[in-house]
Scaffold this active site. Sequence first.
Site, short mmCIF file in Angstrom:
data_model
loop_
_atom_site.label_atom_id
_atom_site.label_comp_id
_atom_site.label_asym_id
_atom_site.label_seq_id
_atom_site.Cartn_x
_atom_site.Cartn_y
_atom_site.Cartn_z
N CYS A 86 0.83 -1.21 0.00
CA CYS A 86 0.00 0.00 0.00
C CYS A 86 0.86 1.26 0.00
O CYS A 86 1.52 1.54 -0.99
CB CYS A 86 -1.00 -0.04 1.16
SG CYS A 86 -2.37 1.11 0.91
N HIS A 203 -3.46 -5.49 1.08
CA HIS A 203 -2.79 -5.66 2.39
C HIS A 203 -2.73 -7.14 2.79
O HIS A 203 -3.65 -7.61 3.49
CB HIS A 203 -3.57 -4.91 3.46
CG HIS A 203 -3.37 -3.43 3.44
ND1 HIS A 203 -2.40 -2.80 4.19
CD2 HIS A 203 -4.02 -2.46 2.76
CE1 HIS A 203 -2.46 -1.49 3.97
NE2 HIS A 203 -3.43 -1.26 3.11
N GLU A 205 -1.05 -8.47 5.08
CA GLU A 205 -0.96 -8.63 6.55
C GLU A 205 -2.35 -8.58 7.19
O GLU A 205 -2.52 -9.01 8.33
CB GLU A 205 -0.02 -7.56 7.16
CG GLU A 205 -0.62 -6.18 7.38
CD GLU A 205 -0.76 -5.35 6.11
OE1 GLU A 205 -0.59 -5.90 5.01
OE2 GLU A 205 -1.07 -4.15 6.23
#
Lengths: 231, 82
Positions: A86, A203, A205
């Site tokens: 990002c 993302h 994560e």
Amino acid sequence: MRFAVLQFGGSNCDRDAVHVLEDVCGVDTDLVWYKDGLKRDYEGVVIPGGFSYGDYLRAGAIAARTPVMKDLVRHSEKGGLILGICNGAQIGAEAGLIPGVFTINEYPKFVCRKVCLRVENNSSPFTSLYREGEVVKIPIAHKEGRFVAPADVLKHLEDEERVAFRFCDENGEVTPQSNPNGSAGNITGVLGKNDNVLLMMPHPERASEDILGSSDGKKIFDSMIKYAESM
Amino acid sequence: MNFEVRIMISLKSGMLNPEARAIQHALSDLGFETESLRTSRVFDIGIEAENEQEAKKQAEEMCVRLLANPVIHSYSVEVKQL
């Protein structure tokens, strides 16, 4: 093996990245404040998401000109892995780790939702644990994530198989409707010229534990770890 | 000598400009039909330089190194001696 997560003023996914690497994937990880520089060798460095320098000027532009980027380029030249997520992808693109830029979405508002991605390349250190053509669910959260590059550069990226992920529908079809920000060719994950850099807007994560609704993103970190172990 | 440089950063022609499009729509809603609309960003920067040429060179370097992204932007520089 040791990984680093860079932290700029305005990073806000830094601790999430450390949590996934350390607690979920089991890798020793340092959270490195950008002013401290990369003081030792790391197998992998993550540039996390957030809003470095308030997105002033252009998202990622100011962070991309800080001295730590020289350390990062050195790390990359030595073959170390870099994952930009990002705002980290915007920073990496502004620093020239890949050609092109992530700029304001076609419809200029912040989009935050789960999207489908098609894995276009599973021969990179970041994607080796996926199947080619696999459809994965990983959320996006950005206003400046539209990937833009001149036509000749796009062709070059395609020819060199440096597109890692494209936005697609649930069946893996790459359609205009499945493109949430207007990225060229639905591209949202691009590999550096030696495949040791991956810059992506979604993302992973936030999709690395089942409790979060998807663990599809964890394979990116696991692929990096597997690659680093084989070195 | 002191100079003020005015740097204008614009999207290259043909580049999608969502901001300009939104503004154009808003103007249309107010009854203003516009043929085209582009937005630019202006930086007025005071610098000290030996001469006008040197001031312009410094400003262009600022554009190349930070203020513009050559993938999507073009820029222009005006120099005024103070």
